[in-house]
Design an enzyme around this catalytic site. Structure first.
Site, short mmCIF file in Angstrom:
data_model
loop_
_atom_site.label_atom_id
_atom_site.label_comp_id
_atom_site.label_asym_id
_atom_site.label_seq_id
_atom_site.Cartn_x
_atom_site.Cartn_y
_atom_site.Cartn_z
CB CYS A 288 2.46 3.28 1.99
SG CYS A 288 1.05 4.20 2.64
CB CYS B 140 0.75 3.37 5.02
SG CYS B 140 0.79 4.18 3.45
#
Length: 161
Positions: A91, A150
């Protein structure tokens, strides 16, 4: 397609001649195709990952550099990090919505080194189990929500059910 190959050739030469610290192109990975690269990585000295070895997989579409590469950790050792899922998905906003054709394989590698080096505690993302069971094999198909943490949007939807 020709501009993509020309750009990848240029980046390949740059990576071979001046790789980011701790990064080495796996030369065998580019013998048969220029659109899939394996890059061996060693954790930076003085970090939680010092001495650990990882492998990154870069896959390039015919729209590169206008389309970001698919980048993920692969192999036996996937780093335990709050923004790295156990299936190797990373991410990192520059791999999706913050991608720019001005970025390169080297700049992506440097961002990943920086992400790992700044980690204070080894842990998986809180939604790791759910995400790994339900995600697409291509991490670029995930719609990420970047807000301090994230989080894949599929996990956010669960929070509000």
């Amino acid at each position: 397609m020709a501009s993509m190959q020309k750009r990848l050739q240029k980046e390949l030469l740059a990576l071979q001649s001046d790789p980011p610290p701790g990064m080495t192109l796996n030369e065998r990975s580019v013998q048969n195709t220029i659109t899939e690269w394996f890059i061996d990585m060693e954790g930076a000295p003085g970090t939680l990952y010092e001495g650990e070895k990882f492998q990154l997989l870069f896959k390039f579409s015919g729209r590169y550099p206008f389309d970001s590469p698919q980048v993920m950790f692969t192999g036996e050792n996937i780093p335990i990090h709050p923004h790295v899922y156990s299936n190797g998905h990373i991410c990192l906003s520059i791999l999706t919505e913050d991608w720019s054709p001005a970025l390169s394989v080297q700049s992506v590698c440097l961002s990943i080194i920086s992400m790992l080096s700044s980690c204070k505690e080894k842990q998986r993302p809180p939604d790791n189990s759910f995400y790994v069971k339900t995600c697409n094999k291509n991490p670029k198909k995930t719609k990420w929500w970047y807000h301090g943490e994230c989080i894949p949007l599929s996990s956010i939807e669960l929070l509000f059910m």
